[in-house]
Write a protein that holds these residues in place. Structure first.
Motif, PDB file in Angstrom:
ATOM      1  N   UNK A 140     118.905  -9.151 139.352  1.00 23.95           N
ATOM      2  CA  UNK A 140     119.341 -10.243 140.216  1.00 23.95           C
ATOM      3  C   UNK A 140     120.169 -11.248 139.404  1.00 23.95           C
ATOM      4  N   UNK A 141     121.265 -11.678 139.985  1.00 25.39           N
ATOM      5  CA  UNK A 141     122.136 -12.723 139.413  1.00 25.39           C
ATOM      6  C   UNK A 141     122.925 -12.232 138.203  1.00 25.39           C
ATOM      7  N   UNK A 142     122.230 -11.987 137.091  1.00 28.95           N
ATOM      8  CA  UNK A 142     122.967 -11.528 135.912  1.00 28.95           C
ATOM      9  C   UNK A 142     122.046 -10.784 134.953  1.00 28.95           C
ATOM     10  N   UNK A 143     122.655  -9.883 134.197  1.00 28.74           N
ATOM     11  CA  UNK A 143     121.919  -9.103 133.203  1.00 28.74           C
ATOM     12  C   UNK A 143     122.933  -8.541 132.211  1.00 28.74           C
ATOM     13  N   UNK A 144     122.478  -8.281 130.997  1.00 30.03           N
ATOM     14  CA  UNK A 144     123.361  -7.695 129.988  1.00 30.03           C
ATOM     15  C   UNK A 144     122.734  -6.413 129.464  1.00 30.03           C
ATOM     16  N   UNK A 145     123.552  -5.356 129.394  1.00 27.24           N
ATOM     17  CA  UNK A 145     123.070  -4.046 128.958  1.00 27.24           C
ATOM     18  C   UNK A 145     123.715  -3.699 127.626  1.00 27.24           C
ATOM     19  N   UNK A 146     122.886  -3.406 126.617  1.00 27.39           N
ATOM     20  CA  UNK A 146     123.384  -3.055 125.292  1.00 27.39           C
ATOM     21  C   UNK A 146     123.415  -1.545 125.132  1.00 27.39           C
ATOM     22  N   UNK A 147     124.520  -1.055 124.623  1.00 27.83           N
ATOM     23  CA  UNK A 147     124.765   0.390 124.516  1.00 27.83           C
ATOM     24  C   UNK A 147     125.337   0.716 123.144  1.00 27.83           C
ATOM     25  N   UNK A 148     124.970   1.876 122.618  1.00 24.50           N
ATOM     26  CA  UNK A 148     125.639   2.400 121.431  1.00 24.50           C
ATOM     27  C   UNK A 148     126.232   3.757 121.779  1.00 24.50           C
TER      28      UNK A 148
END
Length: 307
Positions: free
Chosen positions: A242-250
């Motif tokens: 909801x609203x905002x999220x950050x996804x970390x990827x390699x």
């Protein structure tokens, strides 16, 4: 509208929280919002300090910030707040549970083991991952208590250190590759950033000190960019963000691996989410306004659906 910026807290990420809160206070549109700083040092003082506010902008990180606890407390008094809800926050805070869900949904994450403080430790089993490995607290962020190890001695020492931050650890295979982060605002993917850390990896110093890392708009092959955007939206939907999220990827050998989801991303001047928004042409104050609007809209939608 009376908006309280809730910061400080009781976790090992208190310092980062204060930095995020100060930045949010500085840039929130004072013509739209009457802004109040709310610095907490304990859990018991929250309810009294947020009474009378129309909205709480969460600048907390770590335990009693991203784990669903503060979200549940605010919902108990029908106070609207920024970011993801109780269940989403709790699931994403636990690397153990989020990895289980990602795997069940066929989203690739690095192989690893969960280690519990009060259970017998099988170093031989862990070493089947192969060195180097990453040792980190299961419930934590900002790379606090995170170590990269290349031999058994370093592994044992890092496990002992990491247990100071959590009673449960995640030990993963270290994958060499390019690090990226994908910010999602109200279900829309913002420009992907590539992270070029100056140190061994994107640690606490790289994240929050000036010059600690270089974050640039990623230049990706179209197929890979589309795949990463697809993964980001899938994560958003799987966890009911909801609203905002950050996804970390390699990206290791051309394959994107999801490392984790951040439901309350850092909001300091060096933080990744505001930087990604800036590459989309969005000023910091506009980003904050969009987060508030999206949070209000989604919370009211959830309550109407529940009724």
């Amino acid at each position: 509208m009376k908006v309280g910026v809730l910061m400080g807290g009781v976790s090992s990420e208190r310092e980062v929280s204060l930095l995020s809160g100060e930045e949010i206070m500085k840039y929130m549109d004072k013509e739209k919002y009457e802004v109040f700083p709310i610095v907490i040092d304990s859990k018991d003082e929250v309810l009294e300090k947020v009474r009378g506010l129309d909205f709480v902008f969460l600048a907390l990180h770590g335990a009693f910030g991203e784990d669903g606890s503060i979200q549940a407390l605010l919902e108990s008094i029908s106070t609207t707040y920024s970011g993801c809800g109780v269940l989403t926050s709790a699931l994403c805070m636990s690397k153990k549970q989020s990895k289980r869900i990602l795997k069940a949904e066929s989203i690739i994450t690095p192989p690893g083991f969960i280690v519990n403080e009060n259970k017998e430790l099988s170093i031989e089993l862990i070493e089947t991952l192969g060195y180097p490995m990453v040792v980190k607290p299961n419930n934590g962020g900002s790379s606090v208590g995170t170590f990269i190890v290349s031999n058994r001695k370093a592994l044992m020492e890092s496990i002992e250190k990491a247990f100071k931050y959590d009673e449960q650890l995640l030990i993963e295979k270290y994958l060499e590759g390019e690090e990226y982060t994908i910010s999602v605002l109200n279900g829309e993917v913002l420009p992907i950033l590539q992270i070029k850390a100056k140190g061994e990896f994107f640690d606490y110093s790289s994240k929050y000190l000036d010059g600690g890392a270089e974050e640039v708009a990623a230049k990706l092959p179209k197929v890979l960019e589309e795949e990463m955007n697809k993964i980001a939206i899938a994560c958003w939907e799987i966890f009911d963000c909801r609203a905002y999220v950050r996804i970390d990827i390699i990206v290791h050998e051309g394959v994107p691996y999801v490392l984790e989801l951040n439901t309350l991303p850092g909001m300091t001047k060096n933080s990744l989410f505001p930087r990604s928004a800036s590459f989309a042409g969005m000023e910091y104050s506009v980003l904050l306004d969009n987060i508030i609007k999206a949070s209000q809209r989604d919370i009211y939608k959830d309550r109407e659906h529940f009724c």
